[in-house]
Design a protein around this motif. Structure first.
Motif, PDB file in Angstrom:
ATOM      1  N   SER A  76       0.765  -1.145   0.066  1.00 17.70           N
ATOM      2  CA  SER A  76      -0.002  -0.308  -0.198  1.00 17.70           C
ATOM      3  C   SER A  76       0.898   1.139   0.115  1.00 17.70           C
ATOM      4  O   SER A  76       2.163   1.068   0.450  1.00 17.70           O
ATOM      5  CB  SER A  76      -1.003  -0.040   1.344  1.00 17.70           C
ATOM      6  N   ARG A  99       0.757   1.921   9.120  1.00 21.20           N
ATOM      7  CA  ARG A  99      -0.038   2.596  10.075  1.00 21.20           C
ATOM      8  C   ARG A  99       1.249   2.745  11.297  1.00 21.20           C
ATOM      9  O   ARG A  99       1.088   3.668  11.996  1.00 21.20           O
ATOM     10  CB  ARG A  99      -1.022   1.871  10.552  1.00 21.20           C
ATOM     11  N   ALA A 150      -0.109  -2.518   4.913  1.00 18.79           N
ATOM     12  CA  ALA A 150      -0.962  -1.678   5.391  1.00 18.79           C
ATOM     13  C   ALA A 150      -0.658  -1.560   7.136  1.00 18.79           C
ATOM     14  O   ALA A 150      -0.691  -0.093   7.444  1.00 18.79           O
ATOM     15  CB  ALA A 150      -2.263  -2.028   5.330  1.00 18.79           C
TER      16      ALA A 150
END
Length: 444
Positions: free
Chosen positions: A56, A113, A109
């Protein structure tokens, strides 16, 4: 494709099959071809979807004035974030004009984060930075700064705040101290400075209330106190790290070769205590030239002696004695200056006994050996020794980082030395190898 179909029909007819059977065979061939193409395309689509699901990309805007903190010195902070989160972080427009800068984070992903959270924590910490000023008495500046800045460097390191003492106006009664950091860091620095101020105040009060204690060794000179001490009567400073990475701040005081040199430990304030002890000894022996005269010494004795280059008095160990039956007072004595590592030859008449109070401070010079390296030739050349001494800034009180490898050679620690003061760390072993003065020894 058309040629392949025509060839297939001709083969079928030639084999004795009817046109109907040949047509059926052709239909089966076309259907199988379509199924193979579908399976191939489906696999490619699945592979692309899997790759997209695992990778991502997000774009984050951060204040441009926070960019330096996010990247860190020589990229250390962003490198640490990338390694711990397994992401790739880029700054595509860091030189663009504007108040904000874009950060591009690539990876899984969940990892992205975590990386974004770490970047936000860095920015939050930076935005909480404050500047505080406090004023200290002018006569306390030396105590706060320390010998060659050792005290203030120690405060900066353990508090992670920036501290500046503006002592340019020596005529002023007070001097400004500027502290930059988070509120918690600022309060911690204040407590450290106040601790030093209280320490100085206690010493001044003690000296004022009892003039006889103004110099701790003014009691030296008792006619009965003329026996020298030995190594068993005094401790030697140890190389003990209080840092998680095992490094210790040191000065290199004397160099004989990369395999024999002496260091003093910076942290703990022992260098300041040594300066004070030398000052006390010099004051006493200069004022009492005929006291504490020694009639006899032996190898290994710890006594007091001047150093010809600065006329100060130091603690020394007797290394060698020459015989001179006709003039015992003029016998040559080879001395090792136990707090610095220097060697000097004086006469017996120049030596004096030490009071036990002079032994309160452990011997400060620690003999070391540069580890995992050997000279290119059979012995260290004068050029190699000079190059190493230049790296060490010997006797210039340059703070270096030392880490102990082991104690393989006659209980002398094998160590690593690094100069971290510049934009690039200078590893002394690498420099000596690069200059063809040394070679690496892997089995060490």
């Amino acid at each position: 494709m058309a040629m392949a179909m025509s060839k297939l029909v001709n083969v079928a007819v030639g084999a004795g099959l009817s046109l109907t059977a040949a047509g059926l065979l052709l239909m089966l061939y076309l259907r199988r071809k379509e199924e193979q193409e579908f399976e191939s395309n489906f696999a490619a689509i699945c592979k692309e979807r899997t790759r997209s699901a695992n990778q991502s990309i997000i774009r984050v805007k951060i204040p441009k004035h926070c960019l330096g903190a996010v990247i860190g010195r020589q990229g250390a902070n962003v490198k640490e974030i990338q390694e711990t989160t397994k992401t790739k972080i880029e700054f595509p427009n860091k030189d663009a004009i504007g108040d904000q800068c874009e950060v591009v984070i690539r990876g899984h992903a969940d990892d992205i984060r975590v990386a974004e959270m770490k970047i936000n924590e860095t920015i939050k910490e930076l935005l909480s930075i404050e500047t505080c000023e406090m004023f200290i008495p002018s006569d306390a500046c030396g105590r706060i700064i320390g010998r060659n800045g050792e005290n203030i460097r120690y405060m900066c390191r353990i508090s992670k705040a920036k501290i500046n003492v503006d002592a340019r106006n020596r005529c002023a009664r007070t001097q400004r101290v500027t502290i930059r950091g988070s509120p918690e860091q600022i309060e911690y620095v204040k407590s450290l400075i106040n601790e030093k101020l209280m320490e100085l105040e206690r010493e001044q009060t003690r000296n004022t209330s009892d003039p006889n204690k103004e110099r701790k060794i003014l009691s030296i000179g008792s006619p009965d106190d003329t026996q020298p001490y030995g190594l068993d009567d005094i401790q030697t400073e140890k190389l003990v790290s209080t840092s998680s990475d095992g490094f210790i701040e040191v000065y290199v005081s004397t160099v004989k070769s990369p395999h024999q040199f002496w260091v003093q430990v910076v942290q703990g304030g022992k260098c300041t205590e040594l300066d004070k002890l030398i000052e006390e000894m010099t004051d006493y022996y200069d004022a009492n030239p005929n006291s504490n005269v020694l009639q006899e010494v032996k190898v290994g004795d710890i006594v007091a002696a001047p150093f010809n280059h600065d006329n100060c008095w130091y603690r020394v160990r007797v290394e060698e004695l020459e015989d001179d039956p006709y003039s015992p007072a003029e016998r040559k004595v080879t001395l090792h200056y136990v707090d610095f590592g220097d060697v000097e030859t004086l006469t017996m008449s120049q030596l004096r006994s030490l009071d036990r109070s002079c032994l309160r401070l452990p011997l400060q010079a620690i003999e070391c050996r540069l580890g995992r390296v050997e000279p290119v030739a059979d012995a260290w050349t004068s050029e190699a020794v000079q190059s190493f001494a230049n790296l060490c800034k010997v006797a210039q009180w340059k703070t270096l980082m030392l880490r102990v490898f082991d104690n393989l050679h006659a209980n002398v620690p094998h160590v690593q030395l690094i100069d971290t003061s510049g934009p690039i760390n200078v590893v002394f072993v690498d420099e000596l190898v690069k200059e063809n003065h040394a070679k690496l020894v892997e089995n060490q």
